[in-house]
Design a protein around this motif. Structure first.
Motif, PDB file in Angstrom:
ATOM      1  N   ASP A 116      -4.453   5.699  -1.400  1.00 38.87           N
ATOM      2  CA  ASP A 116      -4.026   6.643  -2.431  1.00 38.87           C
ATOM      3  C   ASP A 116      -3.672   5.916  -3.722  1.00 38.87           C
ATOM      4  O   ASP A 116      -4.050   6.345  -4.825  1.00 38.87           O
ATOM      5  CB  ASP A 116      -2.808   7.439  -1.953  1.00 38.87           C
ATOM      6  CG  ASP A 116      -3.150   8.539  -0.956  1.00 38.87           C
ATOM      7  OD1 ASP A 116      -4.348   8.849  -0.805  1.00 38.87           O
ATOM      8  OD2 ASP A 116      -2.220   9.082  -0.342  1.00 38.87           O
ATOM      9  N   ALA A 117      -2.926   4.815  -3.587  1.00 38.11           N
ATOM     10  CA  ALA A 117      -2.490   4.070  -4.766  1.00 38.11           C
ATOM     11  C   ALA A 117      -3.685   3.558  -5.565  1.00 38.11           C
ATOM     12  O   ALA A 117      -3.688   3.596  -6.798  1.00 38.11           O
ATOM     13  CB  ALA A 117      -1.588   2.916  -4.352  1.00 38.11           C
ATOM     14  N   GLY A 120      -4.830   6.091  -7.807  1.00 35.89           N
ATOM     15  CA  GLY A 120      -3.861   6.601  -8.765  1.00 35.89           C
ATOM     16  C   GLY A 120      -2.947   7.678  -8.234  1.00 35.89           C
ATOM     17  O   GLY A 120      -2.412   8.475  -9.006  1.00 35.89           O
ATOM     18  N   TRP A 122       0.506   8.599  -6.030  1.00 37.44           N
ATOM     19  CA  TRP A 122       1.729   8.138  -5.364  1.00 37.44           C
ATOM     20  C   TRP A 122       2.558   9.344  -4.978  1.00 37.44           C
ATOM     21  O   TRP A 122       2.315  10.454  -5.444  1.00 37.44           O
ATOM     22  CB  TRP A 122       2.497   7.137  -6.226  1.00 37.44           C
ATOM     23  CG  TRP A 122       3.130   7.662  -7.489  1.00 37.44           C
ATOM     24  CD1 TRP A 122       2.684   8.667  -8.304  1.00 37.44           C
ATOM     25  CD2 TRP A 122       4.331   7.165  -8.087  1.00 37.44           C
ATOM     26  NE1 TRP A 122       3.529   8.822  -9.376  1.00 37.44           N
ATOM     27  CE2 TRP A 122       4.546   7.928  -9.278  1.00 37.44           C
ATOM     28  CE3 TRP A 122       5.235   6.165  -7.761  1.00 37.44           C
ATOM     29  CZ2 TRP A 122       5.629   7.699 -10.117  1.00 37.44           C
ATOM     30  CZ3 TRP A 122       6.320   5.944  -8.598  1.00 37.44           C
ATOM     31  CH2 TRP A 122       6.515   6.706  -9.758  1.00 37.44           C
ATOM     32  N   VAL A 137       5.034   3.878  -3.378  1.00 37.11           N
ATOM     33  CA  VAL A 137       4.596   2.568  -3.842  1.00 37.11           C
ATOM     34  C   VAL A 137       5.410   1.443  -3.195  1.00 37.11           C
ATOM     35  O   VAL A 137       4.972   0.284  -3.166  1.00 37.11           O
ATOM     36  CB  VAL A 137       4.672   2.510  -5.385  1.00 37.11           C
ATOM     37  CG1 VAL A 137       6.105   2.460  -5.861  1.00 37.11           C
ATOM     38  CG2 VAL A 137       3.865   1.346  -5.933  1.00 37.11           C
ATOM     39  N   TYR A 166      -2.642  -5.277  -8.568  1.00 34.39           N
ATOM     40  CA  TYR A 166      -1.982  -4.000  -8.863  1.00 34.39           C
ATOM     41  C   TYR A 166      -3.035  -3.008  -9.364  1.00 34.39           C
ATOM     42  O   TYR A 166      -3.751  -3.282 -10.337  1.00 34.39           O
ATOM     43  CB  TYR A 166      -0.904  -4.207  -9.928  1.00 34.39           C
ATOM     44  CG  TYR A 166       0.061  -3.059 -10.069  1.00 34.39           C
ATOM     45  CD1 TYR A 166       1.299  -3.094  -9.441  1.00 34.39           C
ATOM     46  CD2 TYR A 166      -0.264  -1.941 -10.828  1.00 34.39           C
ATOM     47  CE1 TYR A 166       2.197  -2.040  -9.572  1.00 34.39           C
ATOM     48  CE2 TYR A 166       0.623  -0.883 -10.960  1.00 34.39           C
ATOM     49  CZ  TYR A 166       1.847  -0.944 -10.330  1.00 34.39           C
ATOM     50  OH  TYR A 166       2.726   0.104 -10.454  1.00 34.39           O
ATOM     51  N   LEU A 170      -3.148   3.361 -10.536  1.00 37.91           N
ATOM     52  CA  LEU A 170      -1.750   3.591 -10.168  1.00 37.91           C
ATOM     53  C   LEU A 170      -0.850   3.349 -11.373  1.00 37.91           C
ATOM     54  O   LEU A 170       0.073   4.127 -11.642  1.00 37.91           O
ATOM     55  CB  LEU A 170      -1.351   2.677  -9.013  1.00 37.91           C
ATOM     56  CG  LEU A 170       0.113   2.751  -8.576  1.00 37.91           C
ATOM     57  CD1 LEU A 170       0.420   4.115  -7.967  1.00 37.91           C
ATOM     58  CD2 LEU A 170       0.441   1.635  -7.584  1.00 37.91           C
ATOM     59  N   LYS A 171      -1.120   2.273 -12.096  1.00 38.42           N
ATOM     60  CA  LYS A 171      -0.314   1.952 -13.285  1.00 38.42           C
ATOM     61  C   LYS A 171      -0.356   3.106 -14.280  1.00 38.42           C
ATOM     62  O   LYS A 171       0.687   3.534 -14.792  1.00 38.42           O
ATOM     63  CB  LYS A 171      -0.837   0.671 -13.925  1.00 38.42           C
ATOM     64  CG  LYS A 171      -0.064   0.245 -15.168  1.00 38.42           C
ATOM     65  CD  LYS A 171      -0.580  -1.077 -15.701  1.00 38.42           C
ATOM     66  CE  LYS A 171       0.204  -1.536 -16.923  1.00 38.42           C
ATOM     67  NZ  LYS A 171      -0.263  -2.858 -17.407  1.00 38.42           N
ATOM     68  N   THR A 173      -1.051   6.273 -13.756  1.00 33.41           N
ATOM     69  CA  THR A 173      -0.368   7.453 -13.221  1.00 33.41           C
ATOM     70  C   THR A 173       1.136   7.331 -13.341  1.00 33.41           C
ATOM     71  O   THR A 173       1.827   8.268 -13.769  1.00 33.41           O
ATOM     72  CB  THR A 173      -0.750   7.670 -11.746  1.00 33.41           C
ATOM     73  OG1 THR A 173      -2.143   7.959 -11.647  1.00 33.41           O
ATOM     74  CG2 THR A 173       0.045   8.826 -11.139  1.00 33.41           C
ATOM     75  N   TYR A 223       5.257  -4.237  -7.675  1.00 35.39           N
ATOM     76  CA  TYR A 223       5.633  -3.185  -6.733  1.00 35.39           C
ATOM     77  C   TYR A 223       7.136  -3.253  -6.467  1.00 35.39           C
ATOM     78  O   TYR A 223       7.671  -4.319  -6.171  1.00 35.39           O
ATOM     79  CB  TYR A 223       4.903  -3.362  -5.398  1.00 35.39           C
ATOM     80  CG  TYR A 223       3.404  -3.453  -5.477  1.00 35.39           C
ATOM     81  CD1 TYR A 223       2.642  -2.405  -5.981  1.00 35.39           C
ATOM     82  CD2 TYR A 223       2.739  -4.588  -5.024  1.00 35.39           C
ATOM     83  CE1 TYR A 223       1.261  -2.484  -6.035  1.00 35.39           C
ATOM     84  CE2 TYR A 223       1.355  -4.679  -5.072  1.00 35.39           C
ATOM     85  CZ  TYR A 223       0.622  -3.628  -5.581  1.00 35.39           C
ATOM     86  OH  TYR A 223      -0.748  -3.723  -5.628  1.00 35.39           O
TER      87      TYR A 223
END
Length: 293
Positions: A116-117, A120, A122, A137, A166, A170-171, A173, A223
């Motif tokens: 999922d991460a 994007g 969480w 996360v 990383y 994700l960042k 989002t 993280y």
């Protein structure tokens, strides 16, 4: 209870040896502050017991082994997911070498969270634990820092390989979610502060502080491992607002009660949010005009 490193090593080895033959336990890791290099002499030993969802271990086996190490009567041992959807069970044991926390980890859930991460996504469960709940996360942080004690099928190593970099999505989002929510909350905060509504103003303060904390972890592509040491870590980041810990401590510790004091604290928090937004270098663009009420 104080204990020396040798005592902790002995009890860690003994516990690993006792649990590695339990059917269903496919990996055992050392986690928490001990694995992350942030421990002190009174720090607990956090031990993760990993299993596949379709083939879980028998928690009664966990209870029997935990009992054998306890020096203060019967320890607390839970079934699966009794502690919530993320900290999904475990045990608290007081041993001859200090406190030991056992944490169950569903490998399928960890893998899905990592997947999922990368896309994007969480998740957040506020009621999982105080003060701010559990962010998914954290699983990536646990995976990155944990030290395998028993991993015959290289399951932990394979998970670690996936969190080395990383995730860019994700960042983005986290920055979008947290900085927008902080911005929106600031608007409400000014209205509450102008009305001298301490209960709601201070509630907004803590909410914004948590959003900014997660945004700073994302900006620094790090993280989080939880809330306990978050302030210490963001203060040490290369990219962080000046005196961020001192500013948050001032706002949260001396918020004030009257409208004038609450408004002044809100102004400080707005400035901290603006500094954080600037650190994104354009990855986040403010959506509203945050004005004083």
């Amino acid at each position: 209870m104080k204990s020396d490193p040798d005592e902790k090593r002995i009890i860690l080895d003994a516990i690993t040896s006792a649990f590695k033959d339990v059917p269903g336990i496919v990996a055992i890791v050392l986690g928490g502050s001990q694995a992350a290099g942030q421990a002190h002499e009174k720090s607990d030993l956090d031990i993760g017991l990993y299993y596949f969802e379709k083939h879980p271990f028998d928690t009664e086996s966990i209870r029997r082994i935990a009992n054998s190490f306890s020096i203060q009567g019967l320890p607390l041992v839970t079934g699966f997911y009794e502690w919530g959807p993320w900290v999904n069970g475990g045990a608290w044991i007081t041993t001859a070498a200090g406190k030991v926390d056992l944490l169950y980890r569903n490998i399928d859930q960890v893998q899905q969270t990592i997947t999922d991460a990368a896309n994007g996504i969480w998740h957040h469960n506020f009621d999982q634990q105080p003060p701010y709940g559990f962010r998914s996360v954290i699983y990536l942080g646990e995976t990155q820092v944990c030290k395998p004690l028993f991993d015959p099928e290289n399951i932990i190593r394979k998970l670690k390989d996936q969190v080395t970099t990383y995730p860019a999505k994700l960042k983005q989002t986290i920055l979008s979610d947290c900085l927008w929510l902080a911005e929106f909350t600031l608007i409400q905060c000014y209205a509450f502060a102008a009305a001298a509504d301490t209960y709601n103003t201070v509630g907004c303060f803590t909410r914004i502080a948590n959003y900014l904390t997660h945004a700073l972890f994302a900006i620094n592509e790090t993280y989080p491992l939880g809330d306990k040491r978050a302030m210490r870590l963001i203060t040490a980041f290369n990219r962080s607002p000046f005196n961020v810990e001192e500013t948050l401590s001032k706002i949260l510790g001396h918020a004030g009660t009257g409208a004038q004091e609450l408004m002044a604290s809100t102004d400080l928090l707005k400035a901290l949010w603006m500094e954080t937004v600037a650190l994104t270098e354009g990855q986040y663009q403010p959506r509203f005009q945050v004005d004083t009420a």
